[in-house]
Design a protein around this motif. Sequence first.
Motif, PDB file in Angstrom:
ATOM      1  N   ALA A  29       0.843  -1.203   0.000  1.00  0.00           N
ATOM      2  CA  ALA A  29       0.000   0.000   0.000  1.00  0.00           C
ATOM      3  C   ALA A  29       0.878   1.252   0.000  1.00  0.00           C
ATOM      4  N   ASN A  30       1.975   1.188   0.733  1.00  0.00           N
ATOM      5  CA  ASN A  30       2.878   2.342   0.806  1.00  0.00           C
ATOM      6  C   ASN A  30       3.527   2.600  -0.554  1.00  0.00           C
ATOM      7  N   GLU A  31       3.966   1.506  -1.210  1.00  0.00           N
ATOM      8  CA  GLU A  31       4.566   1.647  -2.550  1.00  0.00           C
ATOM      9  C   GLU A  31       3.582   2.301  -3.519  1.00  0.00           C
ATOM     10  N   ARG A  32       2.287   1.865  -3.419  1.00  0.00           N
ATOM     11  CA  ARG A  32       1.279   2.363  -4.376  1.00  0.00           C
ATOM     12  C   ARG A  32       0.498   3.570  -3.866  1.00  0.00           C
ATOM     13  N   ARG A  33       0.861   4.048  -2.645  1.00  0.00           N
ATOM     14  CA  ARG A  33       0.186   5.228  -2.051  1.00  0.00           C
ATOM     15  C   ARG A  33      -1.318   5.004  -1.891  1.00  0.00           C
ATOM     16  N   ILE A  34      -1.666   3.826  -1.360  1.00  0.00           N
ATOM     17  CA  ILE A  34      -3.088   3.527  -1.112  1.00  0.00           C
ATOM     18  C   ILE A  34      -3.384   3.757   0.380  1.00  0.00           C
ATOM     19  N   PRO A  35      -4.413   4.534   0.731  1.00  0.00           N
ATOM     20  CA  PRO A  35      -4.733   4.725   2.143  1.00  0.00           C
ATOM     21  C   PRO A  35      -5.144   3.409   2.815  1.00  0.00           C
ATOM     22  N   VAL A  36      -4.711   3.237   4.066  1.00  0.00           N
ATOM     23  CA  VAL A  36      -5.066   2.029   4.829  1.00  0.00           C
ATOM     24  C   VAL A  36      -5.710   2.475   6.139  1.00  0.00           C
ATOM     25  N   TYR A  37      -6.882   1.893   6.436  1.00  0.00           N
ATOM     26  CA  TYR A  37      -7.615   2.257   7.649  1.00  0.00           C
ATOM     27  C   TYR A  37      -7.796   1.031   8.540  1.00  0.00           C
TER      28      TYR A  37
END
Length: 462
Positions: A60-68
């Motif tokens: 997620a960090n590599e692809r800049r996806i928000p994680v909740y």
Amino acid sequence: MKIERELFRKFEKIVGEEHISDAEVARVCHAYDATKQRAMPDVVMWPYSTQEVSQILQLANERRIPVYPVGAASGMTGGALPVYGGISLNMNRMNKIIEIDKANMISAVEPGVIVAAFQNEVERLGLFYPPDPASNKFATMGGSVAECSGGLRGVKYGVTKDYVIALEVVLPTGEIIQTGSKALKSVTGYDLTKLFIGSEGTLGIFTRIVVKLIPLPEKIETILASFKSINNATDTVSSIIASKIVPRALEFIDEEAIKAVRLYKGSGVMKQTKAMLLIEIDGSPETVRRDAVRIMNICKNNKAFVVRKAETEEEVDDLWSVRRSISPALYTISKGKINQDICVPRSNLTRMLNKISKIGTKHGVKIVNFGHAGDGNIHINILIDPSVPEEMRRAEDAVGDIFKETVNLGGTLSGEHGIGNTKSKYLSLEVKPRELKLMKDIKNLLDPNGILNPGKIFDTTN
Ligand SMILES: Cc1cc2nc3c(=O)[nH]c(=O)nc-3n(C[C@H](O)[C@H](O)[C@H](O)COP(=O)(O)OP(=O)(O)OC[C@H]3O[C@@H](n4cnc5c(N)ncnc54)[C@H](O)[C@@H]3O)c2cc1C
């Protein structure tokens, strides 16, 4: 934000196809918390291990996806809401009690363990985990550490941060770190454990939580006192503490809350009641017996016109049922409510309640108060009809005034529910620019791409 098929497949490889879903039903189930706001994630994942959480965050960090991260979604400030879409990371499959070490009176748990289930388990061994949010039958250990939950017993036993001694945390970059140790005392370097407690899922995801336990108290007594004036009730709180008795619960309920409960369950609370105190003490049988008599006398000396001590389990339940019914009862007299949990120094409780009453009159809104008077933590409920914008505006103005007065009286915006996205615009009323910058610097250091729970704590609206 759309998660493309190729990326979905990569996440699926990490958690397994049964534990990832972008079906509408899964997304809708993760679109709410106790605030009744709505925000849909693009995809939901249910990881089972620290390694899986780490790999998800790395990708997620590599692809800049928000994680909740999500526990039971019982948060009162929007903490678990996926306000920018992306991934809802449901931690409920990580629900093992890993160890209860009786000799050292500590326990290690996974974050998805339900608080009450954990409490029941340790109590069977004569041990006690005191933090008890009223939501303990569904709230998770992970969510309660992230919010630093309090509860009824905070006045005597403190809150979640007083019990957590070590954490395993997955950082937003996917790195896994261990903070603290199993030793009860440790001053080796900075206290990273405390930094993560109450961080509202914005700095890292807990995958293992180590807490200390204490011996289960032998005896508990419950007392209810009714008063014809709020000041008599709050004076009683001060007198009890001044007499050096620290009850395990010291709950305050105001007239409007009592009226709502009477309508809701036809409770036998007398009409002339303007305020009630629910007091619970624990300890050795001799101390509890002696302190119960002293407390009942203090109540009478402060003009309580009813003082009742529960003699049976049923009576204990009956006394607490008034307190437990307040939240649902308020919906019988109002279509909605804005809930705040300010905390002021105990000695300013009466002054704060008087200020709240004046603010209610100024803005023409009805305000109901109850809460943990023993530690100055008031649950303020502004009753509103959410479909009337003018009413919402007046309620919001009242909230702003209440927060200003709270800070003026040396208090804090939140005693236990956190900031989330509902209070972020008020944060700077309490936290000064230097400290706010330091907090943001810590966030940026640990989460350089801002992927973990974005939109929370810090105001992103301006
Ligand atoms: C009826 C009711 C009564 C309540 N009474 C109280 C009370 O008395 N005292 C009190 O303090 N609160 C109370 N609350 C608020 C709420 O229940 C607590 O904050 C609770 O601890 C949240 O737990 P949860 O599992 O529901 O967390 P969630 O709501 O799912 O999440 C809360 C926050 O924790 C984060 N999070 C969740 N899991 C993790 C993890 N593993 N790692 C990192 N971050 C994580 C989320 O991102 C979010 O920011 C009450 C709520 C309700 C609905």
